[in-house]
Design an enzyme around this catalytic site. Structure first.
Site, PDB file in Angstrom:
ATOM      1  CE  LYS A 152      -1.938   2.941   2.004  1.00  0.00           C
ATOM      2  NZ  LYS A 152      -1.598   4.328   1.615  1.00  0.00           N
ATOM      3  CD  GLU A 225      12.863   0.655   9.714  1.00  0.00           C
ATOM      4  OE1 GLU A 225      13.407   1.704  10.117  1.00  0.00           O
ATOM      5  OE2 GLU A 225      13.355  -0.463   9.873  1.00  0.00           O
ATOM      6  CB  CYS A 259      13.163   9.089   8.287  1.00  0.00           C
ATOM      7  SG  CYS A 259      14.182   7.923   7.375  1.00  0.00           S
ATOM      8  CD  GLU A 354       9.965  13.114  11.161  1.00  0.00           C
ATOM      9  OE1 GLU A 354       8.739  12.885  11.131  1.00  0.00           O
ATOM     10  OE2 GLU A 354      10.817  12.297  10.796  1.00  0.00           O
TER      11      GLU A 354
END
Ligand code: NAD
Length: 500
Positions: A152, A225, A259, A354
């Protein structure tokens, strides 16, 4: 009909349609698992060769969908996938082959080994920032291990999702071994509800937690992750010029939507001023908004621009100074000019959450202790970098950083070495992939022990009568300060006699 055989109605969020996809995956798994690893790996080779023949087209599609510049598409998305394919082709047979294991002497006469068996149907859910790499690498690892896969991809980069579907079709994978289901988070949730045998998720912490909660209801194992807020520590003996360029590439590449990007820079006070001056000078040279040869592309999603805007504005409102770039009110369209911020504090969002944008916030530190404390003062633990000419010092510092990956005098690149396991700690995730770890993650490890079946009984089987003192002596002889081999054999033979 789409290349892998998904009809339109199956691309909807409808649970029944998703169930059909899962049934097909279960059926396809039975055949796929029966192939040897080398037979499966031949399909990966075809995929690699097809990709190499279509590099230009792949890069164009990725750039169109994400706003990356071509060099970033071909290096960080395409090269990494090709390298992962080649690595898997080369190592999968060995990594997944039966592994003979030692057998302790007290289990005398037996042999032990481990078998790696596929888990079944693996669901891979991927994000938009490296839409090719972060989808295809887990998919090929799961396939090599003998699983069927449902992917997906992110709804933010649907073009790359369709491109991936085409790639697997062109590589000639058997029907339904890889199925790509397009849709948003609801489609992802519907797939999770189908109880796949394994879920490999890459994305945000908040979605990762939701998936983990759903998976826990059925004890479905997962790899997560997740995000990062990676620190960069520049010691007083750092190669300063290299550190400046490393900070800029590590923080600005892919417009900071990485990331593992450099999100917090801590510089020893003795160099702070000169580091910041060089940083600003070099950031101002970056080219953007001209052509395909630019250094900096556009942001991929407007939602992400809003997050960056909020973090930068909050920092400015609370006293941070912007030495390069422009304030949020002056941003235009989908571009954020690379930004350098100083006078930031550790409680600002720009230093805690983040940001995922082209922003370099810099803070001074006075001692190594302080640098480690600042670096570890985060719920995240994905990656970090340490900069020092003294490698033994840098290694000691690296050991103290709470992160799944640390790079010394460079940034990000552990993810590019497929011999290294990749993953985060703390809220940056659970589990590892890439390399051997990445193949074995998609397997059950089955432990097997073999006895030739020649003796009628084992010494610890019934009857127990009279065996306790013999076992006690055997344990003293074997586990005591010295091993008394002669006495040990005698105790064992006595136990054997009692077991007749
Ligand atoms: P996201 O969590 O919004 O979405 C990721 C994927 O999950 C998408 O495909 C989305 O459709 C799907 N999804 C959303 N809700 C779902 C649900 N309830 N159930 C199942 N699937 C659902 O993340 P994003 O914005 O696409 O990606 C950016 C994030 O990914 C950042 O936090 C970044 O740090 C992280 N990331 C981590 C790594 C890593 O390797 N650790 C790599 C790249 C990106």
């Amino acid at each position: 009909m789409s290349p892998t055989g998904l009809t339109g109605h199956r691309q909807t969020r409808d649970h029944a349609a998703v169930a059909v996809v899962c049934d097909k995956a279960r059926q396809a798994f039975q055949k796929w698992r029966s192939l040897s690893v080398s037979e499966r790996v031949r399909y990966l080779r075809k995929l690699r060769l097809y990709m190499v023949q279509h590099l230009e087209h792949l890069a164009e599609e990725i750039c169109r969908d994400t706003g990356k510049v071509p060099v970033e598409a071909i290096t960080a998305d395409i090269l990494t996938v090709l390298d992962a394919l080649r690595h898997t082709e080369k190592h999968a047979v060995h990594v997944l082959s039966e592994r003979s294991m030692p057998t302790p002497i007290l289990l005398f006469g037996k042999k032990s080994y481990v078998e790696y068996q596929p888990r079944g149907v693996v669901l891979v859910i991927s994000p938009w920032n490296y839409p090719l790499q972060l989808a295809v690498i887990p998919v090929i690892s799961a396939l090599a291990a003998g699983n069927s896969v449902i992917l997906k991809p992110s709804e933010v980069t649907p073009g790359v999702g369709h491109l991936i579907e085409k790639l697997f079709f062109e590589a000639g994978f058997p029907q339904d071994v890889v199925q790509v289901v397009h849709g948003d988070g609801k489609t992802g949730a519907a797939l999770v509800a189908q109880k796949p045998d394994y879920i490999f998720f890459t994305g945000s912490v908040s979605t990762g937690k939701k998936i983990q909660q759903e998976a826990a209801k059925h004890l479905i194992p997962t790899t997560l992750e997740l995000g990062g807020k990676d620190p960069m520590i520049v010691c007083e003996d750092a190669p300063l010029e290299r550190a400046v360029h490393g900070a800029i590439w590590g923080g600005i590449t892919n417009s900071g939507q990485v990331c593992m990007s450099v999100e917090r820079i801590y510089v020893h006070r003795s160099h702070y001023q000169s580091f910041v001056e060089r940083l600003v000078e070099e950031v101002n040279k970056l080219q953007e908004g001209r052509d395909g040869d630019d250094d900096v592309g556009r942001m991929t999603s407007s939602a992400q621009i809003e997050i960056v805007r909020e973090h930068v504005q909050e920092a400015l409102d609370r006293g941070a100074r912007m030495l390069a770039g422009r304030p949020p009110l002056e941003w235009e369209g989908e571009r954020i000019p690379p930004i350098v911020l100083v006078d930031v504090t550790r409680d600002m969002k720009i230093m805690r959450e983040e940001t995922f944008g082209p922003v370099l916030p810099v803070m001074p530190f006075d001692s190594e202790e302080e640098a480690v404390r600042l670096a570890n003062d985060s719920p995240y633990g994905l990656s970090a970098s340490v900069w020092s000419r003294d490698l033994s010092r840098a290694k000691k510092l690296a050991s103290r950083i709470e992160a799944g990956n640390v790079v010394i005098n460079d940034v990000i690149i552990t993810v590019a070495n497929h011999h290294l396991p990749f993953g985060g700690i703390k809220e940056s995730g659970i589990g590892r992939y890439h390399g051997s770890a990445g193949l074995q993650t998609f397997c059950h490890q089955k432990s097997v022990m073999v006895d030739r079946g020649r003796r009628s009984k084992e010494v610890n089987w019934y009857p127990y009568r009279g065996k306790f003192p013999l076992f006690k002596r055997l344990l003293q002889q074997y586990f005591g300060e010295r091993t008394y081999w002669f006495g040990l054999v005698r105790s064992y033979l006595q136990l054997l006699r009692k077991s007749r």
